[in-house]
Design a protein around this motif. Sequence first.
Motif, PDB file in Angstrom:
ATOM      1  N   SER A  15     -11.906  49.728  20.759  1.00 11.26           N
ATOM      2  CA  SER A  15     -12.068  49.095  19.446  1.00 11.26           C
ATOM      3  C   SER A  15     -11.336  49.890  18.372  1.00 11.26           C
ATOM      4  O   SER A  15     -11.227  51.116  18.441  1.00 11.26           O
ATOM      5  CB  SER A  15     -13.544  48.937  19.095  1.00 11.26           C
ATOM      6  OG  SER A  15     -14.067  50.152  18.602  1.00 11.26           O
ATOM      7  N   THR A  23      -8.320  45.156  11.207  1.00 14.56           N
ATOM      8  CA  THR A  23      -7.986  43.900  11.907  1.00 14.56           C
ATOM      9  C   THR A  23      -6.510  43.842  12.271  1.00 14.56           C
ATOM     10  O   THR A  23      -6.140  43.189  13.227  1.00 14.56           O
ATOM     11  CB  THR A  23      -8.313  42.676  11.017  1.00 14.56           C
ATOM     12  OG1 THR A  23      -7.999  42.990   9.675  1.00 14.56           O
ATOM     13  CG2 THR A  23      -9.749  42.261  11.138  1.00 14.56           C
ATOM     14  N   THR A  54     -11.848  44.408  17.350  1.00 18.05           N
ATOM     15  CA  THR A  54     -11.969  44.955  16.000  1.00 18.05           C
ATOM     16  C   THR A  54     -13.437  45.288  15.743  1.00 18.05           C
ATOM     17  O   THR A  54     -14.308  44.441  15.972  1.00 18.05           O
ATOM     18  CB  THR A  54     -11.486  43.926  14.956  1.00 18.05           C
ATOM     19  OG1 THR A  54     -10.149  43.579  15.280  1.00 18.05           O
ATOM     20  CG2 THR A  54     -11.517  44.511  13.558  1.00 18.05           C
TER      21      THR A  54
END
Length: 229
Positions: free
Chosen positions: A35, A39, A52
Amino acid sequence: MSSEQIVLVVGASRGIGLALLQQLAETPNTKAIGSVRATNAALDVPNATVLTLDISDDDSVLKAASQIPELDTLIINAGMGKKDPVTTTSTAELATYLNVNLLGPHRVIRAFLPALRARKTRRIIVISSSSGSIGQQALPGSIGLAGCYGTSKAALNMLAVQTHNELQKEEFTVVPIHPGWVATDMGNAHGPGGMSPETSAKAMLKLIDGLTTKESATFYRFDGEKMPW
Ligand SMILES: NC(=O)c1ccc[n+]([C@@H]2O[C@H](COP(=O)([O-])OP(=O)(O)OC[C@H]3O[C@@H](n4cnc5c(N)ncnc54)[C@H](OP(=O)(O)O)[C@@H]3O)[C@@H](O)[C@H]2O)c1
């Protein structure tokens, strides 16, 4: 049935998290997920899936978790740290540390519990720090970033223990790991001399791979040595 292990590294944009993701993506029978919080951040890790997730934001964490129905191992690496002594730092800034380093992992653990329960491995790893070892910090000449950072990491260790206590009967393994002194943006704040992120990540993945429920609620150093709480 597939023996593929699904592993998520939260906070994989750079430093230790990126090295963990790169090595997991090259591990056979492993689906590596990393992650990033932005974005628009692209991760150049072939074979890895990118999510994200901003660990300081409830909605962002819940949205990321909704995309992962099954997970074997959750590695919460995201964190912030500078040299901020508790006596000269504002309470508001300490709250920021706690929001990222303690409440962030709490959000992530709660959000990903259904995915972890969907598999048998049920492993939660939190990347902690020797700065969070009360036993070490209480010795004369405390080392590391200490201060606000150490306070937040000690709380993170307790979160791991309490999570273990509550999930033990469901055969979860919950372990905090100190990654050692690593030459990253954070680690370089001490000057040169930290080990490479690749060295720390390799040792931690070997340790994580061998963990069973018996080792749950043990505080480890990257190389498998036990740390004092
Ligand atoms: N380096 C050391 O010597 C050392 C020693 C002991 C413990 N640690 C621990 O090891 C972990 C990794 O540290 P590092 O040295 O690799 O640090 P780093 O290079 O500063 O990287 C920190 C990582 O955390 C992410 N992050 C920070 N805030 C976030 C947020 N709100 N939401 C999502 N991600 C966030 C960063 O993402 P962005 O790129 O988006 O900022 C980045 O991926 C940390 O938990 C740290 O406390 C490091």
